[in-house]
Write a protein that holds these residues in place. Structure first.
Motif, PDB file in Angstrom:
ATOM      1  N   SER A   1       0.859  -1.176   0.000  1.00  0.00           N
ATOM      2  CA  SER A   1       0.000   0.000   0.000  1.00  0.00           C
ATOM      3  C   SER A   1       0.893   1.223   0.000  1.00  0.00           C
ATOM      4  CB  SER A   1      -0.897  -0.001   1.243  1.00  0.00           C
ATOM      5  OG  SER A   1      -1.686   1.174   1.261  1.00  0.00           O
ATOM      6  N   ILE A   2       0.633   2.142  -0.915  1.00  0.00           N
ATOM      7  CA  ILE A   2       1.393   3.378  -0.996  1.00  0.00           C
ATOM      8  C   ILE A   2       0.415   4.537  -0.897  1.00  0.00           C
ATOM      9  CG2 ILE A   2       2.965   4.794  -2.369  1.00  0.00           C
ATOM     10  CD1 ILE A   2       3.751   2.273  -3.886  1.00  0.00           C
ATOM     11  N   SER A   3       0.764   5.494  -0.073  1.00  0.00           N
ATOM     12  CA  SER A   3      -0.030   6.718   0.008  1.00  0.00           C
ATOM     13  C   SER A   3       0.866   7.865   0.455  1.00  0.00           C
ATOM     14  CB  SER A   3      -1.216   6.553   0.959  1.00  0.00           C
ATOM     15  OG  SER A   3      -0.772   6.243   2.250  1.00  0.00           O
TER      16      SER A   3
ATOM     17  N   ILE B   1       3.892   0.539   2.654  1.00  0.00           N
ATOM     18  CA  ILE B   1       3.838  -0.548   3.637  1.00  0.00           C
ATOM     19  C   ILE B   1       3.690  -1.835   2.832  1.00  0.00           C
ATOM     20  CG2 ILE B   1       2.601  -1.568   5.579  1.00  0.00           C
ATOM     21  CD1 ILE B   1       1.546   1.278   6.183  1.00  0.00           C
ATOM     22  N   TYR B   2       4.609  -2.747   3.051  1.00  0.00           N
ATOM     23  CA  TYR B   2       4.493  -4.036   2.369  1.00  0.00           C
ATOM     24  C   TYR B   2       4.276  -5.109   3.421  1.00  0.00           C
ATOM     25  CZ  TYR B   2       9.306  -5.372   3.652  1.00  0.00           C
ATOM     26  OH  TYR B   2      10.446  -5.697   4.348  1.00  0.00           O
TER      27      TYR B   2
ATOM     28  N   GLU C   1      12.686  -0.145  -2.422  1.00  0.00           N
ATOM     29  CA  GLU C   1      12.592   1.307  -2.259  1.00  0.00           C
ATOM     30  C   GLU C   1      12.992   2.033  -3.544  1.00  0.00           C
ATOM     31  OE1 GLU C   1      14.673   4.867   0.329  1.00  0.00           O
ATOM     32  OE2 GLU C   1      14.724   2.834   1.128  1.00  0.00           O
ATOM     33  N   GLN C   2      14.119   1.629  -4.129  1.00  0.00           N
ATOM     34  CA  GLN C   2      14.584   2.262  -5.374  1.00  0.00           C
ATOM     35  C   GLN C   2      13.594   2.029  -6.519  1.00  0.00           C
ATOM     36  OE1 GLN C   2      16.671   4.427  -5.722  1.00  0.00           O
ATOM     37  NE2 GLN C   2      18.052   4.236  -4.015  1.00  0.00           N
ATOM     38  N   TRP C   3      13.085   0.814  -6.627  1.00  0.00           N
ATOM     39  CA  TRP C   3      12.139   0.495  -7.685  1.00  0.00           C
ATOM     40  C   TRP C   3      10.877   1.347  -7.555  1.00  0.00           C
ATOM     41  CZ3 TRP C   3       7.185  -1.725  -7.447  1.00  0.00           C
ATOM     42  CH2 TRP C   3       6.628  -2.024  -8.696  1.00  0.00           C
ATOM     43  N   VAL C   4      10.337   1.434  -6.337  1.00  0.00           N
ATOM     44  CA  VAL C   4       9.107   2.200  -6.126  1.00  0.00           C
ATOM     45  C   VAL C   4       9.349   3.683  -6.405  1.00  0.00           C
ATOM     46  CG1 VAL C   4       7.395   2.933  -4.424  1.00  0.00           C
ATOM     47  CG2 VAL C   4       8.060   0.541  -4.548  1.00  0.00           C
TER      48      VAL C   4
ATOM     49  N   ILE D   1       7.047   5.422  -9.223  1.00  0.00           N
ATOM     50  CA  ILE D   1       6.055   6.471  -8.947  1.00  0.00           C
ATOM     51  C   ILE D   1       6.611   7.872  -9.198  1.00  0.00           C
ATOM     52  CG2 ILE D   1       4.805   5.010  -7.309  1.00  0.00           C
ATOM     53  CD1 ILE D   1       5.971   6.750  -5.036  1.00  0.00           C
ATOM     54  N   GLY D   2       7.884   7.944  -9.562  1.00  0.00           N
ATOM     55  CA  GLY D   2       8.469   9.235  -9.905  1.00  0.00           C
ATOM     56  C   GLY D   2       8.699  10.161  -8.724  1.00  0.00           C
ATOM     57  N   LYS D   3       9.101   9.605  -7.595  1.00  0.00           N
ATOM     58  CA  LYS D   3       9.380  10.407  -6.398  1.00  0.00           C
ATOM     59  C   LYS D   3      10.839  10.239  -6.002  1.00  0.00           C
ATOM     60  CE  LYS D   3       5.062  11.622  -5.778  1.00  0.00           C
ATOM     61  NZ  LYS D   3       4.595  12.975  -5.841  1.00  0.00           N
ATOM     62  N   ASN D   4      11.386  11.261  -5.363  1.00  0.00           N
ATOM     63  CA  ASN D   4      12.789  11.212  -4.924  1.00  0.00           C
ATOM     64  C   ASN D   4      12.960  10.522  -3.580  1.00  0.00           C
ATOM     65  OD1 ASN D   4      13.685  12.618  -7.181  1.00  0.00           O
ATOM     66  ND2 ASN D   4      13.297  14.584  -6.209  1.00  0.00           N
ATOM     67  N   THR D   5      11.919  10.485  -2.813  1.00  0.00           N
ATOM     68  CA  THR D   5      12.013   9.873  -1.495  1.00  0.00           C
ATOM     69  C   THR D   5      10.761   9.065  -1.201  1.00  0.00           C
ATOM     70  OG1 THR D   5      11.328  10.758   0.672  1.00  0.00           O
ATOM     71  CG2 THR D   5      12.082  12.294  -0.867  1.00  0.00           C
ATOM     72  N   ILE D   6      10.940   8.048  -0.388  1.00  0.00           N
ATOM     73  CA  ILE D   6       9.806   7.221   0.059  1.00  0.00           C
ATOM     74  C   ILE D   6      10.225   6.542   1.354  1.00  0.00           C
ATOM     75  CG2 ILE D   6      10.497   5.187  -1.276  1.00  0.00           C
ATOM     76  CD1 ILE D   6       7.429   4.714  -1.693  1.00  0.00           C
ATOM     77  N   GLU D   7       9.297   6.373   2.238  1.00  0.00           N
ATOM     78  CA  GLU D   7       9.528   5.641   3.486  1.00  0.00           C
ATOM     79  C   GLU D   7       8.944   4.248   3.327  1.00  0.00           C
ATOM     80  OE1 GLU D   7      11.258   6.723   6.176  1.00  0.00           O
ATOM     81  OE2 GLU D   7      11.639   8.611   5.134  1.00  0.00           O
ATOM     82  N   VAL D   8       9.689   3.227   3.710  1.00  0.00           N
ATOM     83  CA  VAL D   8       9.251   1.839   3.535  1.00  0.00           C
ATOM     84  C   VAL D   8       9.114   1.167   4.894  1.00  0.00           C
ATOM     85  CG1 VAL D   8       9.831  -0.408   2.530  1.00  0.00           C
ATOM     86  CG2 VAL D   8      10.397   1.688   1.286  1.00  0.00           C
ATOM     87  N   PHE D   9       7.973   0.504   5.094  1.00  0.00           N
ATOM     88  CA  PHE D   9       7.708  -0.207   6.347  1.00  0.00           C
ATOM     89  C   PHE D   9       7.194  -1.603   6.044  1.00  0.00           C
ATOM     90  CE2 PHE D   9       7.210   4.286   7.198  1.00  0.00           C
ATOM     91  CZ  PHE D   9       7.962   4.453   8.355  1.00  0.00           C
ATOM     92  N   TRP D  10       7.498  -2.533   6.939  1.00  0.00           N
ATOM     93  CA  TRP D  10       7.071  -3.920   6.800  1.00  0.00           C
ATOM     94  C   TRP D  10       5.966  -4.223   7.802  1.00  0.00           C
ATOM     95  CZ3 TRP D  10       8.258  -7.889  10.586  1.00  0.00           C
ATOM     96  CH2 TRP D  10       7.796  -9.153  10.220  1.00  0.00           C
ATOM     97  N   LYS D  11       4.984  -4.988   7.349  1.00  0.00           N
ATOM     98  CA  LYS D  11       3.907  -5.481   8.206  1.00  0.00           C
ATOM     99  C   LYS D  11       3.851  -6.988   8.034  1.00  0.00           C
ATOM    100  CE  LYS D  11      -1.103  -5.228   8.835  1.00  0.00           C
ATOM    101  NZ  LYS D  11      -1.254  -6.634   9.034  1.00  0.00           N
ATOM    102  N   SER D  12       3.903  -7.695   9.132  1.00  0.00           N
ATOM    103  CA  SER D  12       3.871  -9.153   9.105  1.00  0.00           C
ATOM    104  C   SER D  12       2.497  -9.664   8.654  1.00  0.00           C
ATOM    105  CB  SER D  12       4.194  -9.698  10.495  1.00  0.00           C
ATOM    106  OG  SER D  12       4.024 -11.094  10.523  1.00  0.00           O
ATOM    107  N   THR D  13       2.496 -10.730   7.876  1.00  0.00           N
ATOM    108  CA  THR D  13       1.233 -11.338   7.473  1.00  0.00           C
ATOM    109  C   THR D  13       0.808 -12.451   8.431  1.00  0.00           C
ATOM    110  OG1 THR D  13       2.378 -12.846   5.989  1.00  0.00           O
ATOM    111  CG2 THR D  13       1.474 -10.854   5.026  1.00  0.00           C
ATOM    112  N   SER D  14       1.736 -12.901   9.279  1.00  0.00           N
ATOM    113  CA  SER D  14       1.378 -13.967  10.219  1.00  0.00           C
ATOM    114  C   SER D  14       0.651 -13.365  11.417  1.00  0.00           C
ATOM    115  CB  SER D  14       2.620 -14.711  10.682  1.00  0.00           C
ATOM    116  OG  SER D  14       3.519 -13.828  11.302  1.00  0.00           O
ATOM    117  N   SER D  15      -0.247 -14.160  12.016  1.00  0.00           N
ATOM    118  CA  SER D  15      -1.022 -13.622  13.146  1.00  0.00           C
ATOM    119  C   SER D  15      -0.384 -13.882  14.459  1.00  0.00           C
ATOM    120  CB  SER D  15      -2.414 -14.180  13.178  1.00  0.00           C
ATOM    121  OG  SER D  15      -2.710 -15.119  12.244  1.00  0.00           O
TER     122      SER D  15
END
Length: 105
Positions: free
Chosen positions: A48-50, A68-69, A84-87, A91-105
């Motif tokens: 999800s990117i916003s 958030i991946y 991070e570099q690919w995104v 999306i044509g942005k110079n900066t982005i913050e990347v965060f991880w969210k676990s899929t396991s419960s």
């Protein structure tokens, strides 16, 4: 009076056009991005990117794209940097913050 009403309508149309443009600039196609990202990073389950506004010095607001991946395990440091570099390129942005969210419960 008709001239004033026409001017008022023109102003409202300009505001609406400006807001539509702003919405389009801040909208990302997360589904397409996920499909593409899965080709490069097969362990991804979702992304999800916003854009998020952050207040900086004074009253200035900086808009920061945030990704958030989710996956069972976080990507390696190398893969996270590649994502991070690919995104940023995609999306044509110079900066982005990347965060991880676990899929396991």
């Amino acid at each position: 009076q008709i001239k004033n009403e026409k001017s008022s309508i023109d102003q409202k149309d300009a505001v609406i056009a400006s807001l539509r443009k702003e919405l389009e600039e801040n909208k990302y196609d997360n589904e397409s991005l996920l499909e593409e990202a899965k080709i490069l990073f097969s362990t991804l389950k979702d992304i999800s990117i916003s854009n998020h506004p952050f207040k900086t010095s004074g009253d200035k607001i900086e808009i920061v794209p945030v990704l958030i991946y989710s996956s069972e395990k976080p990507l390696s440091k190398s893969d996270s940097e590649k994502l991070e570099q690919w995104v940023k390129t995609r999306i044509g942005k110079n900066t982005i913050e990347v965060f991880w969210k676990s899929t396991s419960s």
